[in-house]
Design a protein around this motif. Sequence first.
Motif, PDB file in Angstrom:
ATOM      1  N   ARG A   1       7.856 -92.467 -15.012  1.00 53.64           N
ATOM      2  CA  ARG A   1       6.614 -92.649 -14.124  1.00 53.64           C
ATOM      3  C   ARG A   1       5.546 -91.724 -14.002  1.00 53.64           C
ATOM      4  O   ARG A   1       5.797 -90.529 -14.610  1.00 53.64           O
ATOM      5  CB  ARG A   1       7.062 -92.495 -12.718  1.00 53.64           C
ATOM      6  CG  ARG A   1       8.518 -93.565 -12.262  1.00 53.64           C
ATOM      7  CD  ARG A   1       9.272 -93.164 -11.008  1.00 53.64           C
ATOM      8  NE  ARG A   1       9.772 -91.995 -10.980  1.00 53.64           N
ATOM      9  CZ  ARG A   1       9.980 -91.534  -9.940  1.00 53.64           C
ATOM     10  NH1 ARG A   1       9.921 -91.965  -8.673  1.00 53.64           N
ATOM     11  NH2 ARG A   1      10.725 -90.255  -9.649  1.00 53.64           N
ATOM     12  N   SER A   2       4.492 -92.088 -13.478  1.00 53.01           N
ATOM     13  CA  SER A   2       3.382 -91.168 -13.217  1.00 53.01           C
ATOM     14  C   SER A   2       3.715 -90.428 -12.173  1.00 53.01           C
ATOM     15  O   SER A   2       4.430 -90.564 -11.145  1.00 53.01           O
ATOM     16  CB  SER A   2       2.104 -91.881 -13.214  1.00 53.01           C
ATOM     17  OG  SER A   2       2.077 -92.610 -12.257  1.00 53.01           O
TER      18      SER A   2
ATOM     19  N   ALA B   1       6.019 -88.711  -6.813  1.00 48.81           N
ATOM     20  CA  ALA B   1       6.140 -88.524  -5.345  1.00 48.81           C
ATOM     21  C   ALA B   1       6.665 -89.032  -4.186  1.00 48.81           C
ATOM     22  O   ALA B   1       7.154 -88.504  -3.351  1.00 48.81           O
ATOM     23  CB  ALA B   1       4.288 -88.277  -4.740  1.00 48.81           C
TER      24      ALA B   1
ATOM     25  N   GLU C   1      -1.108-101.476 -13.588  1.00 47.42           N
ATOM     26  CA  GLU C   1      -2.194-101.638 -12.579  1.00 47.42           C
ATOM     27  C   GLU C   1      -2.393-103.376 -12.410  1.00 47.42           C
ATOM     28  O   GLU C   1      -2.811-104.024 -11.720  1.00 47.42           O
ATOM     29  CB  GLU C   1      -3.351-101.171 -13.120  1.00 47.42           C
ATOM     30  CG  GLU C   1      -3.344 -99.613 -12.804  1.00 47.42           C
ATOM     31  CD  GLU C   1      -4.619 -98.880 -12.985  1.00 47.42           C
ATOM     32  OE1 GLU C   1      -5.660 -99.499 -13.091  1.00 47.42           O
ATOM     33  OE2 GLU C   1      -4.715 -97.771 -13.488  1.00 47.42           O
TER      34      GLU C   1
ATOM     35  N   ALA D   1       3.524 -92.599  -0.377  1.00 48.03           N
ATOM     36  CA  ALA D   1       4.296 -92.092  -1.105  1.00 48.03           C
ATOM     37  C   ALA D   1       5.401 -91.261  -0.228  1.00 48.03           C
ATOM     38  O   ALA D   1       6.634 -91.298  -0.048  1.00 48.03           O
ATOM     39  CB  ALA D   1       4.037 -90.920  -2.127  1.00 48.03           C
TER      40      ALA D   1
ATOM     41  N   PRO E   1       0.037 -92.444   4.163  1.00 50.79           N
ATOM     42  CA  PRO E   1       0.151 -92.185   2.718  1.00 50.79           C
ATOM     43  C   PRO E   1       1.549 -92.891   2.258  1.00 50.79           C
ATOM     44  O   PRO E   1       2.703 -92.349   2.711  1.00 50.79           O
ATOM     45  CB  PRO E   1       0.385 -90.759   2.371  1.00 50.79           C
ATOM     46  CG  PRO E   1      -0.374 -89.925   3.553  1.00 50.79           C
ATOM     47  CD  PRO E   1       0.078 -90.789   4.642  1.00 50.79           C
TER      48      PRO E   1
ATOM     49  N   SER F   1      -1.767 -99.620  -4.747  1.00 55.53           N
ATOM     50  CA  SER F   1      -0.998 -98.214  -5.817  1.00 55.53           C
ATOM     51  C   SER F   1      -0.477 -97.304  -4.458  1.00 55.53           C
ATOM     52  O   SER F   1      -0.558 -97.194  -3.234  1.00 55.53           O
ATOM     53  CB  SER F   1      -2.605 -97.493  -6.047  1.00 55.53           C
ATOM     54  OG  SER F   1      -1.902 -96.238  -6.671  1.00 55.53           O
TER      55      SER F   1
ATOM     56  N   GLY G   1       4.045 -99.379  -4.709  1.00 55.81           N
ATOM     57  CA  GLY G   1       3.529 -99.072  -3.449  1.00 55.81           C
ATOM     58  C   GLY G   1       3.900-100.040  -2.476  1.00 55.81           C
ATOM     59  O   GLY G   1       3.939 -99.547  -1.060  1.00 55.81           O
TER      60      GLY G   1
ATOM     61  N   GLY H   1      -0.878 -94.440  -4.309  1.00 63.15           N
ATOM     62  CA  GLY H   1      -1.622 -93.283  -3.969  1.00 63.15           C
ATOM     63  C   GLY H   1      -2.450 -93.520  -2.762  1.00 63.15           C
ATOM     64  O   GLY H   1      -3.114 -92.911  -2.373  1.00 63.15           O
TER      65      GLY H   1
ATOM     66  N   THR I   1       1.891 -90.027  -9.280  1.00 62.94           N
ATOM     67  CA  THR I   1       1.860 -90.674  -8.261  1.00 62.94           C
ATOM     68  C   THR I   1       3.301 -91.279  -7.603  1.00 62.94           C
ATOM     69  O   THR I   1       3.250 -91.555  -6.320  1.00 62.94           O
ATOM     70  CB  THR I   1       0.645 -91.892  -8.295  1.00 62.94           C
ATOM     71  OG1 THR I   1      -0.374 -91.237  -8.792  1.00 62.94           O
ATOM     72  CG2 THR I   1       0.643 -92.483  -7.187  1.00 62.94           C
ATOM     73  N   TYR I   2       3.839 -91.987  -8.544  1.00 62.16           N
ATOM     74  CA  TYR I   2       5.078 -92.650  -8.148  1.00 62.16           C
ATOM     75  C   TYR I   2       6.213 -91.544  -8.147  1.00 62.16           C
ATOM     76  O   TYR I   2       7.139 -91.768  -7.107  1.00 62.16           O
ATOM     77  CB  TYR I   2       5.315 -93.626  -9.004  1.00 62.16           C
ATOM     78  CG  TYR I   2       4.292 -94.865  -8.965  1.00 62.16           C
ATOM     79  CD1 TYR I   2       4.552 -95.847  -8.030  1.00 62.16           C
ATOM     80  CD2 TYR I   2       3.179 -94.652  -9.340  1.00 62.16           C
ATOM     81  CE1 TYR I   2       3.480 -96.756  -7.755  1.00 62.16           C
ATOM     82  CE2 TYR I   2       2.151 -95.824  -9.269  1.00 62.16           C
ATOM     83  CZ  TYR I   2       2.402 -96.639  -8.309  1.00 62.16           C
ATOM     84  OH  TYR I   2       1.258 -97.622  -8.262  1.00 62.16           O
TER      85      TYR I   2
END
Length: 276
Positions: A166-167, A172, A9, A142, A140, A130, A113, A132, A169-170
């Motif tokens: 990755r989390s 996706a 972040e 992703a 969006p 991000s 992103g 997201g 969000t990523y």
Amino acid sequence: MLLLLPPSEGKTPAPEDTGPVDLAALAHPGLTAQRRTVLDALAAVSARDDATELLGVSTNLADEVARNTQLKAAPAGPAAGVYTGVLYGAAGIADLTGDAAERAARTVRIFSGLWGAVAPGDHIPAYRLSMGVSLPDVGPLARAWKPALAAELGPRAAGDVVVDCRSATYVAAWKPSTTGPDAAEWVTVRVVREVDGKRSVVSHNAKHTRGVLAGHLLRRAGEPTSAADVLAAARELEGRVILTEVTTGNTQTLVESTLTALSRPASPRTLELVLR
């Protein structure tokens, strides 16, 4: 091996005397057109009065959002140095030399992103965006990145092992294929803590542990080429103190590493790292 990392972040701006980003010089030139589209959309959004709301960040970050309007001219530095935080501090990718640095250049891809995916040595400016987020005229992110990332990374992953730190969000934005011509072994990493025989998922310490694993995969003598190799590498860390909590001084040690069986053809296997 293909080692997938999330961005941090927080990002550290490059020195003022460094040149700006050169989109054509970034890894995966097939992403250039989409990078340019997102970069222009981000600059437009970041100039709006409601920019922080649209980007889903606190008004305290208004200065960082304003910086998004000048990214084409902003100083750019290696991604491994721009991305900072718990995972990157533990992995030490920016400090790698020799064979380990060469391995990182070939195998590490940091999802973003704004850029889609970059290599550690790619020169980028610090930014705030991000995966997201949904940008006007892009949608969006992703979803917008999916086709280009699949075309670039699918062939790269084929026949290899993908270690995914990755989390969601990523994830996706691109999921490795486990079937078909681009089939790869896909391994996600989960970190749990065991207390009095009970295991629970951890968050902050999970980032650190994934960073330790990533650094080990890059520095060890052999590069993993299968899920079994990744498990064997993780087991080399068992018995090692992974972290020391600053507030309490308590240590957490990796005590067990396991790899789940493939539950469905399109799903990943999970490498579970147990801290105690």
